[in-house]
Motif scaffolding. Structure first.
Motif, short mmCIF file in Angstrom:
data_model
loop_
_atom_site.label_atom_id
_atom_site.label_comp_id
_atom_site.label_asym_id
_atom_site.label_seq_id
_atom_site.Cartn_x
_atom_site.Cartn_y
_atom_site.Cartn_z
N UNK A 26 52.84 -1.38 10.32
CA UNK A 26 51.62 -1.42 9.51
C UNK A 26 51.89 -2.28 8.29
N UNK A 27 51.19 -3.42 8.18
CA UNK A 27 51.45 -4.34 7.06
C UNK A 27 50.16 -4.93 6.52
N UNK A 28 50.22 -5.27 5.25
CA UNK A 28 49.13 -5.98 4.57
C UNK A 28 49.69 -7.30 4.07
N UNK A 29 49.21 -8.41 4.62
CA UNK A 29 49.74 -9.74 4.30
C UNK A 29 48.79 -10.49 3.38
N UNK A 30 49.37 -11.36 2.55
CA UNK A 30 48.58 -12.10 1.56
C UNK A 30 48.87 -13.59 1.62
#
Length: 234
Positions: A26-30
Motif C-alpha cells: 500500500x503506497x502513496x506516490x507523488x
C-alpha cells in the motif's frame, strides 16, 4: 502488509537502497514537477498516484500547467494531489504561496487527497488548510516534525506522516512528537529515493518507531497500514 505514505517512484528507487521495496502493498506516490505528470500516468507501479508541483519548482506552475493539472484530475477520479507545499529554507515563500494555495484549492474542489511539504511554514500551511482544504478527502502532512502544531492540524482533519529522518532527534523529543499524534492519524513513509542516511527499509523503521512508542512492531504496522488504507480506499 507493509505501507509507505510518501515516495517518488519516478526518481529512481532501487532495491539496494530500499531492501523491502517489493514487500510494499500500500503506497502513496507523488510527483515534484509538471514534466513528471505524464510519466506518472504511464508508470506501471501498483500505487495510488498523486500529481503536483513541489514548492522548490513553483516556477513551473502557469496557466498551461493548471489546465493540464485540471485535465488529469477530471479524467482520473483516482488521481490525488501532491507533493505541494511551502519551504522557508529554499526559494521564496511569497512566490510559492499562490502555487500552493491554488493546488490545495483544486484538490479541495475535486475532493482529493493532498500531500503537503512544510518546512518552517506551519502557520501558513494551517491557515491555508483551514481556508481552502475543507473539501479534501484527506490531507497528509509529509515528513511531519512539529509537535506544537499537532492539535490544530488534527482539528483541521490532517494526518501526520513520519519520516526516518526524524530519528536524528533525541528520543525525548521524538517520543513527545509521536505521543502527541492521535493513533488513527499516524502514517509512516520513506520519501524514497530521498531516504534518510542509514535507511534499511520500512520494516526496520517500523520496529524503531514501535520501540519509542512502547508498542509491538506488528501492532504498529497493522495500525499505520489501516490508517493509510482507510485514507486511500475508505
Amino acid at each position: 502488509m507493509t505501507s509507505d505514505a510518501h515516495l517518488h517512484p519516478l526518481d529512481g528507487i532501487t532495491p539496494e537502497k530500499y531492501p523491502d521495496l517489493r514487500d510494499l502493498k500500500l503506497t502513496l506516490s507523488c510527483t515534484s514537477t509538471r514534466d513528471q505528470w505524464v510519466p506518472m500516468m504511464e508508470c506501471q507501479v501498483d500505487t495510488v498516484k498523486s500529481y503536483g508541483v513541489h514548492p522548490w519548482y513553483c516556477d513551473g506552475w502557469d496557466t498551461d500547467a493548471e489546465s493540464e493539472f485540471l485535465d488529469i484530475l477530471e479524467r482520473d477520479p483516482e488521481a490525488q494531489v501532491g507533493e505541494i507545499g511551502l519551504d522557508s529554507k529554499r526559494g521564496s515563500v511569497a512566490e510559492q504561496m499562490p502555487v500552493f494555495r491554488r493546488q490545495l484549492g483544486i484538490a479541495s474542489e475535486f475532493g482529493r487527497i493532498v500531500s503537503i511539504h512544510d518546512i518552517g511554514c506551519e502557520k501558513e500551511i494551517l491557515d491555508a488548510v483551514r481556508e481552502l482544504g475543507r473539501g479534501c478527502r484527506g490531507i497528509v502532512l509529509h515528513s511531519y516534525s512539529s509537535d506544537s502544531y499537532v492539535k490544530p492540524f488534527t482539528e483541521a482533519g490532517c494526518m501526520f506522516s513520519i519520516n526516518p529522518r526524524i530519528l536524528s532527534r533525541s528520543e525525548v523529543r521524538l517520543k513527545r512528537l509521536l505521543s502527541s499524534i492521535p493513533s488513527d492519524r499516524l502514517l509512516l513513509e520513506s520519501d524514497a529515493p530521498w531516504t534518510a542516511k542509514g535507511f534499511t527499509g520500512m520494516s526496520d523503521f517500523t520496529v524503531g518507531i514501535a520501540g519509542i512508542l512502547g508498542m509491538d512492531p506488528i501492532e504498529l504496522e497493522a495500525m499505520v497500514d489501516d490508517n493509510l488504507g482507510r485514507l486511500l480506499h475508505g
